[in-house]
Motif scaffolding. Structure first.
Motif, short mmCIF file in Angstrom:
data_model
loop_
_atom_site.label_atom_id
_atom_site.label_comp_id
_atom_site.label_asym_id
_atom_site.label_seq_id
_atom_site.Cartn_x
_atom_site.Cartn_y
_atom_site.Cartn_z
N ARG A 30 0.85 -1.19 0.00
CA ARG A 30 0.00 0.00 0.00
C ARG A 30 0.89 1.24 0.00
O ARG A 30 1.87 1.30 0.74
CB ARG A 30 -0.84 -0.07 1.27
CG ARG A 30 -1.80 1.05 1.53
CD ARG A 30 -2.64 0.65 2.76
NE ARG A 30 -3.70 1.58 3.01
CZ ARG A 30 -4.82 1.28 3.66
NH1 ARG A 30 -5.00 0.04 4.10
NH2 ARG A 30 -5.75 2.18 3.87
N LEU A 31 0.53 2.20 -0.83
CA LEU A 31 1.32 3.44 -0.94
C LEU A 31 0.66 4.54 -0.12
O LEU A 31 -0.48 4.93 -0.38
CB LEU A 31 1.42 3.87 -2.41
CG LEU A 31 2.07 5.23 -2.67
CD1 LEU A 31 3.51 5.30 -2.17
CD2 LEU A 31 2.01 5.58 -4.17
N VAL A 32 1.41 5.06 0.85
CA VAL A 32 0.98 6.26 1.58
C VAL A 32 1.80 7.44 1.05
O VAL A 32 3.04 7.41 1.08
CB VAL A 32 1.18 6.10 3.09
CG1 VAL A 32 0.92 7.41 3.83
CG2 VAL A 32 0.26 5.01 3.63
N ALA A 33 1.13 8.44 0.51
CA ALA A 33 1.80 9.64 0.00
C ALA A 33 2.03 10.60 1.16
O ALA A 33 1.08 11.07 1.78
CB ALA A 33 0.95 10.30 -1.08
N VAL A 34 3.29 10.85 1.48
CA VAL A 34 3.61 11.70 2.63
C VAL A 34 3.55 13.17 2.20
O VAL A 34 4.38 13.65 1.42
CB VAL A 34 4.99 11.34 3.21
CG1 VAL A 34 5.35 12.30 4.35
CG2 VAL A 34 4.98 9.90 3.72
N SER A 35 2.53 13.86 2.72
CA SER A 35 2.20 15.19 2.22
C SER A 35 2.60 16.31 3.18
O SER A 35 2.14 17.44 3.04
CB SER A 35 0.71 15.26 1.88
OG SER A 35 -0.08 14.65 2.89
N LYS A 36 3.45 16.00 4.17
CA LYS A 36 3.90 17.06 5.09
C LYS A 36 4.52 18.20 4.28
O LYS A 36 5.22 17.95 3.30
CB LYS A 36 4.91 16.50 6.08
CG LYS A 36 6.18 15.97 5.46
CD LYS A 36 7.09 15.37 6.52
CE LYS A 36 8.31 14.74 5.88
NZ LYS A 36 8.79 13.57 6.60
N THR A 37 4.25 19.40 4.73
CA THR A 37 4.72 20.66 4.10
C THR A 37 4.03 20.99 2.77
O THR A 37 4.27 22.05 2.21
CB THR A 37 6.26 20.73 3.88
OG1 THR A 37 6.63 19.96 2.74
CG2 THR A 37 7.04 20.27 5.10
N ARG A 38 3.18 20.10 2.24
CA ARG A 38 2.48 20.38 0.97
C ARG A 38 1.11 20.96 1.25
O ARG A 38 0.46 20.58 2.22
CB ARG A 38 2.28 19.10 0.16
CG ARG A 38 3.46 18.21 0.11
CD ARG A 38 4.59 18.88 -0.63
NE ARG A 38 5.80 18.08 -0.52
CZ ARG A 38 6.93 18.36 -1.14
NH1 ARG A 38 7.03 19.41 -1.91
NH2 ARG A 38 7.97 17.59 -0.98
N GLY A 39 0.65 21.80 0.37
CA GLY A 39 -0.67 22.39 0.54
C GLY A 39 -1.77 21.45 0.11
O GLY A 39 -1.53 20.41 -0.51
N PRO A 40 -3.02 21.81 0.41
CA PRO A 40 -4.17 20.99 0.03
C PRO A 40 -4.29 20.79 -1.48
O PRO A 40 -4.77 19.74 -1.92
CB PRO A 40 -5.38 21.75 0.57
CG PRO A 40 -4.88 22.94 1.27
CD PRO A 40 -3.39 22.98 1.22
N GLU A 41 -3.81 21.76 -2.28
CA GLU A 41 -3.92 21.61 -3.74
C GLU A 41 -3.09 20.41 -4.21
O GLU A 41 -3.51 19.67 -5.10
CB GLU A 41 -3.42 22.86 -4.48
CG GLU A 41 -4.00 24.18 -3.99
CD GLU A 41 -3.41 24.64 -2.65
OE1 GLU A 41 -2.24 24.27 -2.34
OE2 GLU A 41 -4.11 25.34 -1.91
N ALA A 42 -1.90 20.26 -3.63
CA ALA A 42 -1.04 19.13 -4.03
C ALA A 42 -1.72 17.81 -3.68
O ALA A 42 -1.68 16.84 -4.46
CB ALA A 42 0.32 19.24 -3.35
N LYS A 65 -5.32 20.94 6.70
CA LYS A 65 -5.52 20.30 5.40
C LYS A 65 -6.70 19.34 5.42
O LYS A 65 -7.48 19.27 4.45
CB LYS A 65 -4.24 19.56 4.99
CG LYS A 65 -3.13 20.52 4.60
CD LYS A 65 -1.92 19.78 4.10
CE LYS A 65 -0.86 19.71 5.14
NZ LYS A 65 0.38 19.07 4.63
N ILE A 66 -6.85 18.59 6.52
CA ILE A 66 -7.98 17.65 6.60
C ILE A 66 -9.29 18.42 6.50
O ILE A 66 -10.21 18.01 5.80
CB ILE A 66 -7.89 16.82 7.91
CG1 ILE A 66 -6.67 15.87 7.85
CG2 ILE A 66 -9.18 16.04 8.15
CD1 ILE A 66 -6.38 15.15 9.15
N GLU A 67 -9.34 19.55 7.18
CA GLU A 67 -10.53 20.41 7.13
C GLU A 67 -10.74 20.93 5.70
O GLU A 67 -11.84 20.85 5.15
CB GLU A 67 -10.34 21.56 8.13
CG GLU A 67 -11.38 22.67 8.05
CD GLU A 67 -12.76 22.22 8.50
OE1 GLU A 67 -12.83 21.24 9.27
OE2 GLU A 67 -13.75 22.83 8.06
N ALA A 68 -9.68 21.44 5.09
CA ALA A 68 -9.80 22.02 3.75
C ALA A 68 -10.24 20.97 2.72
O ALA A 68 -10.89 21.30 1.73
CB ALA A 68 -8.47 22.63 3.32
#
Ligand SMILES: *Cc1c(COP(=O)(O)O)cnc(C)c1O
Length: 228
Positions: A30-42, A65-68
């Motif tokens: 399973r691939l988890v994309a680590v999105s720390k420091t990235r904005g919600p658009e990414a 980000k979860i909210e957005a």
């Protein structure tokens, strides 16, 4: 931003090739994309390209980000950063998985604070597999006892182990701590609780991790580019 779908395809191809080399099906990882420091658009861009699982390290940043992104159905949120006790409630309320539990006190709080009506929080114990003084994680010697205690808690489902070994260039050096984590998982008897998850492997060492049985890799840079 436009590179994200292409990067995702390349990471999926790396995973499929490594799984195939190890005689394992590509969908075993399973691939988890680590999105720390990235904005919600990414994150939305990656989601539109079929990515559902996202990993976050910093609670405050993650909650924004979860909210957005709350209108995007099907997102699965993984907390992978160090956990202070005053952060457990928000983690229990907002995440699907937590990979970085290394003491019973934190697990107890997550269990007590998981809201009724949500599925059990999926949980991995972080193990300090190569004894790095600076890294968090339970010591390998203490992992079995911690697992047995965590497996008893309600509202959590213990799934397996996570590690972040020291970076190494040589594939054999990369594989050694992953092999140790695989053996540790196999040795743990969590009171009949089926442990099926080895959360290990990042951009630089996912092939070595998959060769040693990773069922979940956490990849940031190869998907989103270098972090600022
Ligand atoms: C940042 C991070 C990753 C992703 O690392 P990359 O090298 O960017 O792929 C994975 N796991 C954890 C725990 C992290 O903090």
């Amino acid at each position: 931003m436009q590179e994200i779908p292409h990067n995702l395809e390349r990471v999926r191809a790396r995973i499929a090739a490594a799984a195939s080399d190890a005689g394992r099906p590509a969908d075993a990882v399973r691939l988890v994309a680590v999105s720390k420091t990235r904005g919600p658009e990414a994150i939305a861009t990656a989601h539109a390209a079929g990515q559902t699982d996202f990993g976050e390290n910093y609670l405050q940043e993650a909650l924004t980000k979860i909210e957005a992104l709350s209108g995007n159905d099907g997102l699965v949120w993984h907390f992978i950063g160090p956990i202070q006790s005053n952060k457990t409630r928000a983690i229990a309320e907002n995440f699907d998985w937590v990979h970085s539990v290394d003491r019973l006190k934190i697990a107890r709080r997550l269990s007590a604070q998981r809201p009724e009506g949500l599925a059990p929080l999926q949980l991995c114990l972080q193990v300090n597999v190569d004894d790095q003084a600076s890294k968090s994680g339970v010591s390998p010697d203490a992992a079995a006892e911690l697992a047995a205690a965590v497996a008893e808690l309600p509202n959590l489902r213990l799934r397996g182990l996570m590690a972040i070994p020291a970076p190494a260039d040589d594939p054999a050096d990369q594989q050694r701590p992953f092999a140790a984590l695989r053996r540790l998982l196999a040795s743990i008897d969590a009171g009949g609780c089926a442990l099926d998850t080895l959360s290990m492997g990042m951009t630089g060492d996912l092939e070595a991790a998959i060769a040693e049985g990773a069922t979940l890799v956490r990849v940031g840079t190869a998907i989103f580019g270098l972090r600022p």
